[in-house]
Structures are given as C-alpha cells and as structure tokens.
Write an enzyme that holds these catalytic residues in place. Structure first.
Site, PDB file in Angstrom:
ATOM      1  N   LYS A  44       0.844  -1.201   0.000  1.00 28.88           N
ATOM      2  CA  LYS A  44       0.000   0.000   0.000  1.00 28.88           C
ATOM      3  C   LYS A  44       0.873   1.243   0.000  1.00 28.88           C
ATOM      4  CE  LYS A  44      -2.901  -1.391   3.682  1.00 28.88           C
ATOM      5  NZ  LYS A  44      -3.719  -0.991   4.833  1.00 28.88           N
ATOM      6  N   LYS A  46       2.703   2.118   2.288  1.00 33.55           N
ATOM      7  CA  LYS A  46       2.590   2.671   3.635  1.00 33.55           C
ATOM      8  C   LYS A  46       3.678   2.019   4.493  1.00 33.55           C
ATOM      9  CE  LYS A  46      -1.596   3.752   5.681  1.00 33.55           C
ATOM     10  NZ  LYS A  46      -2.984   3.541   6.171  1.00 33.55           N
TER      11      LYS A  46
HETATM   12  N1  C2G Z   1     -10.408   6.198  10.019  1.00 34.43           N
HETATM   13  C1  C2G Z   1     -11.448   7.052  10.418  1.00 34.43           C
HETATM   14  N2  C2G Z   1     -11.163   8.340  10.708  1.00 34.43           N
HETATM   15  C2  C2G Z   1      -9.891   8.807  10.628  1.00 34.43           C
HETATM   16  C3  C2G Z   1      -8.845   7.951  10.239  1.00 34.43           C
HETATM   17  C4  C2G Z   1      -9.127   6.631   9.943  1.00 34.43           C
HETATM   18  O1  C2G Z   1     -12.619   6.631  10.508  1.00 34.43           O
HETATM   19  N3  C2G Z   1      -9.664  10.120  10.926  1.00 34.43           N
HETATM   20  C5  C2G Z   1     -10.749   4.815   9.697  1.00 34.43           C
HETATM   21  C6  C2G Z   1     -10.469   4.458   8.232  1.00 34.43           C
HETATM   22  O2  C2G Z   1     -11.541   4.892   7.415  1.00 34.43           O
HETATM   23  C7  C2G Z   1     -10.380   2.936   8.305  1.00 34.43           C
HETATM   24  C8  C2G Z   1      -9.789   2.706   9.709  1.00 34.43           C
HETATM   25  O3  C2G Z   1      -9.942   3.939  10.438  1.00 34.43           O
HETATM   26  O4  C2G Z   1     -11.687   2.368   8.246  1.00 34.43           O
HETATM   27  C9  C2G Z   1      -8.328   2.330   9.667  1.00 34.43           C
HETATM   28  O5  C2G Z   1      -7.640   3.336   8.940  1.00 34.43           O
HETATM   29  P1  C2G Z   1      -6.147   2.997   8.430  1.00 34.43           P
HETATM   30  O6  C2G Z   1      -5.380   2.392   9.548  1.00 34.43           O
HETATM   31  O7  C2G Z   1      -5.625   4.207   7.722  1.00 34.43           O
HETATM   32  O8  C2G Z   1      -6.444   1.825   7.405  1.00 34.43           O
HETATM   33  P2  C2G Z   1      -6.197   1.846   5.811  1.00 34.43           P
HETATM   34  O9  C2G Z   1      -4.779   2.176   5.538  1.00 34.43           O
HETATM   35  O10 C2G Z   1      -7.289   2.663   5.263  1.00 34.43           O
HETATM   36  O11 C2G Z   1      -6.339   0.304   5.428  1.00 34.43           O
HETATM   37  O12 C2G Z   1      -8.224  -3.495   3.313  1.00 34.43           O
HETATM   38  C10 C2G Z   1      -8.481  -2.195   3.806  1.00 34.43           C
HETATM   39  C11 C2G Z   1      -7.210  -1.538   4.306  1.00 34.43           C
HETATM   40  O13 C2G Z   1      -6.496  -2.389   5.173  1.00 34.43           O
HETATM   41  C12 C2G Z   1      -7.544  -0.235   5.028  1.00 34.43           C
END
Ligand code: C2G
Length: 138
Positions: A44, A46
């Site tokens: 990703k 990341k």
């Molecule tokens: N999230 C949120 N509000 C934020 C930041 C994050 O609601 N201010 C939510 C994201 O929408 C997600 C969850 O927290 O549902 C986890 O976010 P991340 O750790 O950034 O996950 P991501 O990189 O989006 O990976 O297969 C799907 C992926 O693994 C998602």
C-alpha cells in the site's frame, strides 16, 4: 451473536481509529479486526511506525476489539467473512463503494471518518514541530 469485521493499519493509534472501532463494535456483539501486516502495507506504499506485532498488541488491548487477524492480501475479505461467520463489514467512508463486492456475503457499512485527525497528519505535524524547534535552536 452478530459478528462485525473491519480492516486497517491502525498505526499511531488516534481517536479516529477508536471511533471506528467503537462504532463497528456497537453494530454487533463481536468485532474482528484484520490488521495490515508490514509486508501488506509495503504494497500500500505505507510504512507504519509500529511493527505489526506491536500494533496487534495495542489493538488487542482495546475493549471494543475481540479478535485480531492478519491482513496479508486485498483478496482475503470474502474468505475472512465466511471463515469468521461475519454478519457486518465496516469501513470508514474514505473506502465507500470499494468493498461492495462483499454485499452477497454480509452487510456492508461505510461510516463517516473522524475529521481533523490521521496518522499522516500526526507524522507531518511532528516533523514540522521538530523542524521549528531546530530553527529556534539555531
Ligand atoms: N479512520 C477514520 N477516521 C480517521 C482515520 C481513519 O474513521 N480520521 C478509519 C479508516 O476509514 C479505516 C480505519 O480507520 O476504516 C483504519 O484506517 P487505516 O489504519 O488508515 O487503514 P487503511 O490504511 O485505510 O487500510 O483493506 C483495507 C485496508 O487495510 C484499510
């Protein structure tokens, strides 16, 4: 028992993460979190500050979380839903529509993100702060 699943990296845990975990858990009785591995995150583009094992320990200590499984591929969600008897799939709405292919297998719910906070913002603000402190020190 209504079982819920959500996915993510959950690095540098913040209130946006807690809000999605709490709301996801409140939709059912049991919450599974599929946590992105460091290798999957590399795909990703990341890089998380905390390695997978530490992020797993942190998530498992949260009262809303019942089980943490590894997320190693984009293609595991249908199998995860079936193997864990999942009723509801939840993600923040930055992913809206991306996982609608799961609708034949479970309910798919996208919840509003928490505004004003993100792991990227934390890293940026800390970097800026460090830069400002360095300037002040010169
Ligand atoms: N999230 C949120 N509000 C934020 C930041 C994050 O609601 N201010 C939510 C994201 O929408 C997600 C969850 O927290 O549902 C986890 O976010 P991340 O750790 O950034 O996950 P991501 O990189 O989006 O990976 O297969 C799907 C992926 O693994 C998602």
């Amino acid at each position: 028992m209504k079982k819920v699943i959500t996915y993510g990296t959950f690095d540098l845990l913040h209130v946006g993460h807690i809000n999605i975990l709490r709301r996801a858990r409140e939709l059912g009785d049991y919450l599974v979190v599929a946590l992105s591995t460091d290798e999957f995150n590399a795909g990703k583009h990341k890089t998380s500050y905390h390695p997978y094992e530490d992020r797993k320990i942190i998530l498992e200590s949260i009262k809303y979380v019942d089980k943490v499984i590894p997320e190693t591929s984009w293609d595991q969600k249908i199998k995860d839903v079936q193997e864990n008897d999942i009723d509801i799939f939840v993600m923040g709405d930055d992913w809206k529509g991306q996982f609608d292919f799961l609708k034949p297998y479970c309910e798919v719910i996208y919840l509003p993100r928490t505004e004003g906070i993100s792991t990227t913002k934390i890293k940026h603000d800390l970097a800026i702060g460090a830069t400002d402190q360095k300037k002040d020190a010169q």
